[in-house]
Scaffold this motif. Structure first.
Motif, PDB file in Angstrom:
ATOM      1  N   GLU A   1     -11.149  -3.135 -23.627  1.00 47.92           N
ATOM      2  CA  GLU A   1     -12.291  -2.844 -22.752  1.00 47.92           C
ATOM      3  C   GLU A   1     -11.896  -1.891 -21.632  1.00 47.92           C
ATOM      4  OE1 GLU A   1     -15.654  -5.123 -19.999  1.00 47.92           O
ATOM      5  OE2 GLU A   1     -14.306  -6.281 -21.294  1.00 47.92           O
ATOM      6  N   SER A   2     -10.738  -2.141 -21.027  1.00 49.49           N
ATOM      7  CA  SER A   2     -10.258  -1.261 -19.962  1.00 49.49           C
ATOM      8  C   SER A   2      -9.975   0.133 -20.516  1.00 49.49           C
ATOM      9  CB  SER A   2      -8.993  -1.847 -19.338  1.00 49.49           C
ATOM     10  OG  SER A   2      -8.471  -0.974 -18.353  1.00 49.49           O
ATOM     11  N   PHE A   3      -9.393   0.179 -21.703  1.00 49.53           N
ATOM     12  CA  PHE A   3      -9.102   1.477 -22.316  1.00 49.53           C
ATOM     13  C   PHE A   3     -10.389   2.245 -22.584  1.00 49.53           C
ATOM     14  CE2 PHE A   3      -8.589   4.179 -26.042  1.00 49.53           C
ATOM     15  CZ  PHE A   3      -7.512   4.965 -25.651  1.00 49.53           C
ATOM     16  N   THR A   4     -11.391   1.569 -23.113  1.00 47.18           N
ATOM     17  CA  THR A   4     -12.672   2.213 -23.415  1.00 47.18           C
ATOM     18  C   THR A   4     -13.337   2.739 -22.149  1.00 47.18           C
ATOM     19  OG1 THR A   4     -12.977   0.764 -25.328  1.00 47.18           O
ATOM     20  CG2 THR A   4     -14.914   1.914 -24.515  1.00 47.18           C
ATOM     21  N   ASP A   5     -13.208   1.995 -21.062  1.00 47.00           N
ATOM     22  CA  ASP A   5     -13.721   2.479 -19.774  1.00 47.00           C
ATOM     23  C   ASP A   5     -13.018   3.778 -19.376  1.00 47.00           C
ATOM     24  OD1 ASP A   5     -15.440   0.335 -19.564  1.00 47.00           O
ATOM     25  OD2 ASP A   5     -14.138  -0.827 -18.234  1.00 47.00           O
ATOM     26  N   GLY A   6     -11.723   3.846 -19.634  1.00 47.16           N
ATOM     27  CA  GLY A   6     -10.973   5.062 -19.337  1.00 47.16           C
ATOM     28  C   GLY A   6     -11.433   6.242 -20.171  1.00 47.16           C
ATOM     29  N   VAL A   7     -11.760   5.989 -21.436  1.00 48.02           N
ATOM     30  CA  VAL A   7     -12.285   7.056 -22.287  1.00 48.02           C
ATOM     31  C   VAL A   7     -13.618   7.552 -21.735  1.00 48.02           C
ATOM     32  CG1 VAL A   7     -13.133   7.644 -24.589  1.00 48.02           C
ATOM     33  CG2 VAL A   7     -11.097   6.199 -24.347  1.00 48.02           C
TER      34      VAL A   7
ATOM     35  N   SER B   1     -19.049  10.254 -20.568  1.00 50.96           N
ATOM     36  CA  SER B   1     -20.106   9.788 -21.460  1.00 50.96           C
ATOM     37  C   SER B   1     -19.757   8.377 -21.916  1.00 50.96           C
ATOM     38  CB  SER B   1     -20.233  10.710 -22.675  1.00 50.96           C
ATOM     39  OG  SER B   1     -21.275  10.279 -23.526  1.00 50.96           O
ATOM     40  N   GLU B   2     -20.766   7.594 -22.284  1.00 47.32           N
ATOM     41  CA  GLU B   2     -20.534   6.221 -22.722  1.00 47.32           C
ATOM     42  C   GLU B   2     -20.291   6.195 -24.231  1.00 47.32           C
ATOM     43  OE1 GLU B   2     -19.627   2.482 -21.902  1.00 47.32           O
ATOM     44  OE2 GLU B   2     -20.362   3.884 -20.379  1.00 47.32           O
ATOM     45  N   PRO B   3     -19.083   5.821 -24.672  1.00 42.43           N
ATOM     46  CA  PRO B   3     -18.797   5.853 -26.108  1.00 42.43           C
ATOM     47  C   PRO B   3     -19.330   4.626 -26.844  1.00 42.43           C
ATOM     48  CG  PRO B   3     -16.846   5.170 -24.898  1.00 42.43           C
ATOM     49  CD  PRO B   3     -17.905   5.470 -23.869  1.00 42.43           C
ATOM     50  N   ASP B   4     -19.398   4.747 -28.171  1.00 42.65           N
ATOM     51  CA  ASP B   4     -19.670   3.613 -29.053  1.00 42.65           C
ATOM     52  C   ASP B   4     -18.333   3.140 -29.630  1.00 42.65           C
ATOM     53  OD1 ASP B   4     -22.523   3.651 -28.836  1.00 42.65           O
ATOM     54  OD2 ASP B   4     -22.534   5.417 -30.126  1.00 42.65           O
ATOM     55  N   VAL B   5     -18.190   1.822 -29.795  1.00 43.37           N
ATOM     56  CA  VAL B   5     -16.895   1.263 -30.166  1.00 43.37           C
ATOM     57  C   VAL B   5     -17.031   0.334 -31.363  1.00 43.37           C
ATOM     58  CG1 VAL B   5     -14.899  -0.065 -29.374  1.00 43.37           C
ATOM     59  CG2 VAL B   5     -16.182   1.355 -27.751  1.00 43.37           C
ATOM     60  N   LEU B   6     -16.134   0.503 -32.334  1.00 43.34           N
ATOM     61  CA  LEU B   6     -15.939  -0.461 -33.410  1.00 43.34           C
ATOM     62  C   LEU B   6     -14.670  -1.231 -33.066  1.00 43.34           C
ATOM     63  CD1 LEU B   6     -16.597   1.816 -36.542  1.00 43.34           C
ATOM     64  CD2 LEU B   6     -18.200   0.248 -35.426  1.00 43.34           C
ATOM     65  N   ASP B   7     -14.812  -2.489 -32.663  1.00 41.79           N
ATOM     66  CA  ASP B   7     -13.655  -3.269 -32.211  1.00 41.79           C
ATOM     67  C   ASP B   7     -13.135  -4.136 -33.349  1.00 41.79           C
ATOM     68  OD1 ASP B   7     -15.983  -4.757 -32.138  1.00 41.79           O
ATOM     69  OD2 ASP B   7     -15.427  -5.876 -30.331  1.00 41.79           O
TER      70      ASP B   7
ATOM     71  N   GLY C   1     -18.393  11.078 -28.715  1.00 48.36           N
ATOM     72  CA  GLY C   1     -19.296  12.224 -28.702  1.00 48.36           C
ATOM     73  C   GLY C   1     -18.627  13.520 -29.118  1.00 48.36           C
ATOM     74  N   HIS C   2     -19.251  14.226 -30.061  1.00 44.81           N
ATOM     75  CA  HIS C   2     -18.683  15.500 -30.518  1.00 44.81           C
ATOM     76  C   HIS C   2     -18.552  16.473 -29.355  1.00 44.81           C
ATOM     77  CE1 HIS C   2     -18.325  18.356 -34.187  1.00 44.81           C
ATOM     78  NE2 HIS C   2     -17.813  18.955 -33.125  1.00 44.81           N
ATOM     79  N   TYR C   3     -19.630  16.671 -28.639  1.00 45.43           N
ATOM     80  CA  TYR C   3     -19.595  17.588 -27.501  1.00 45.43           C
ATOM     81  C   TYR C   3     -18.615  17.110 -26.442  1.00 45.43           C
ATOM     82  CZ  TYR C   3     -20.977  20.189 -23.356  1.00 45.43           C
ATOM     83  OH  TYR C   3     -20.948  20.973 -22.228  1.00 45.43           O
ATOM     84  N   HIS C   4     -18.723  15.852 -26.075  1.00 43.78           N
ATOM     85  CA  HIS C   4     -17.974  15.349 -24.920  1.00 43.78           C
ATOM     86  C   HIS C   4     -16.470  15.309 -25.163  1.00 43.78           C
ATOM     87  CE1 HIS C   4     -21.358  14.361 -22.316  1.00 43.78           C
ATOM     88  NE2 HIS C   4     -21.988  13.961 -23.393  1.00 43.78           N
ATOM     89  N   THR C   5     -16.043  15.186 -26.412  1.00 47.26           N
ATOM     90  CA  THR C   5     -14.603  15.215 -26.681  1.00 47.26           C
ATOM     91  C   THR C   5     -14.057  16.631 -26.803  1.00 47.26           C
ATOM     92  OG1 THR C   5     -14.948  15.018 -29.087  1.00 47.26           O
ATOM     93  CG2 THR C   5     -14.611  12.964 -27.842  1.00 47.26           C
ATOM     94  N   GLU C   6     -14.957  17.629 -26.779  1.00 48.36           N
ATOM     95  CA  GLU C   6     -14.476  18.990 -27.037  1.00 48.36           C
ATOM     96  C   GLU C   6     -14.766  19.963 -25.891  1.00 48.36           C
ATOM     97  OE1 GLU C   6     -13.821  19.092 -31.725  1.00 48.36           O
ATOM     98  OE2 GLU C   6     -15.696  20.042 -31.106  1.00 48.36           O
TER      99      GLU C   6
END
Length: 251
Positions: A145-151, A157-163, A218-223
């Motif tokens: 969860e902390s790592f995802t917040d860092g991303v 942008s708010e990512p989607d996660v498969l945990d 996100g495609h845009y947000h990661t690039e």
């Protein structure tokens, strides 16, 4: 100035090595009269970004996603409208796709790892000329969860996660953009989490079957990282004005 900037970027990015295997045409896609006083940087070449470049007085655009994919097609319809805007306003277009993902200093993947304070240790995902993705290691494990917040902070942008994997993250695989089909390759690196841009349908099952956490940021947000880094290089090397055009997309 156009020639000097183009040659400088070509030398850094090694476009000639990538063009035989890339779906995109890397390098100068549309030239202008040669004069460049202002350079616009953007992730995508699109009507909206071109219009902003025109409005803000650019003579050159540097983008990650250009107009030519898989060779030069007929310039009609929507393509004509985009090209007309560039040509009528004497704006050159330079694009770098896979070279800007794979680069070990200004590439999207390595810079996203850097934003997460992860040290690159190896590469994965062979695209024919070289491996494009990077694997990095954190100095110490953190919770998912902390790592995802860092991303989320890194990409704004708010990512989607498969945990589907470990609750603790230390080893991170990154392949920005449309990396949803490379889950198995990321899992083979023994990563605790795989970050990419946009998903594919099968990514859900691949992630579950490989017990891997996957973050779709996100495609845009990661690039955005690579073109921003190129802007810094141009600022450092040439006496021109530069600006970044931020036009996020849904994915």
């Amino acid at each position: 100035m156009l020639r000097r900037i183009t040659e400088h970027l070509d030398g850094i990015l090694g476009n000639d090595e990538w063009n035989p295997v890339d779906a995109a045409t890397n390098g100068l896609q549309i030239e202008n009269s040669g004069r460049v006083d202002t350079v616009a940087f953007a992730v995508d070449a699109a009507t909206q970004t071109v219009e902003e470049a025109v409005e803000r007085g650019a003579e050159m655009m540097v983008v990650h996603h250009g107009f030519f994919w898989g060779g030069k097609d007929a310039v009609v319809g929507q393509d004509y409208d985009r090209f007309r805007l560039l040509i009528e306003n004497d704006i050159a277009l330079y694009a770098s796709h896979l070279p800007l993902d794979a680069h070990d200093e200004v590439g999207n993947n390595v810079l996203l790892l850097d934003a997460l304070d992860a040290e690159p240790v190896e590469r994965f995902a062979d695209f024919g000329t070289d491996e494009v993705g990077y694997v990095g290691e954190l100095a110490s494990p953190v919770g998912l969860e902390s790592f995802t917040d860092g991303v989320a902070d890194a990409v704004d942008s708010e990512p989607d996660v498969l945990d589907f994997g470990s609750d603790e993250i230390e080893r991170v695989a990154v392949l920005t953009g449309a990396g949803g089909g490379h889950v198995a390759e990321a899992a083979a690196t023994d990563a605790d989490v795989y970050i990419t841009g946009e998903p594919k349908h099968r990514a859900h099952h691949d992630a579950r079957e490989h017990s891997l956490n996957v973050v779709f940021a996100g495609h845009y947000h990661t690039e955005t990282f690579g073109v921003r880094a190129l802007r810094a290089l141009v600022d450092e090397e040439f006496s021109v004005d530069t600006f970044y055009i931020d036009q996020p997309t849904l994915v």
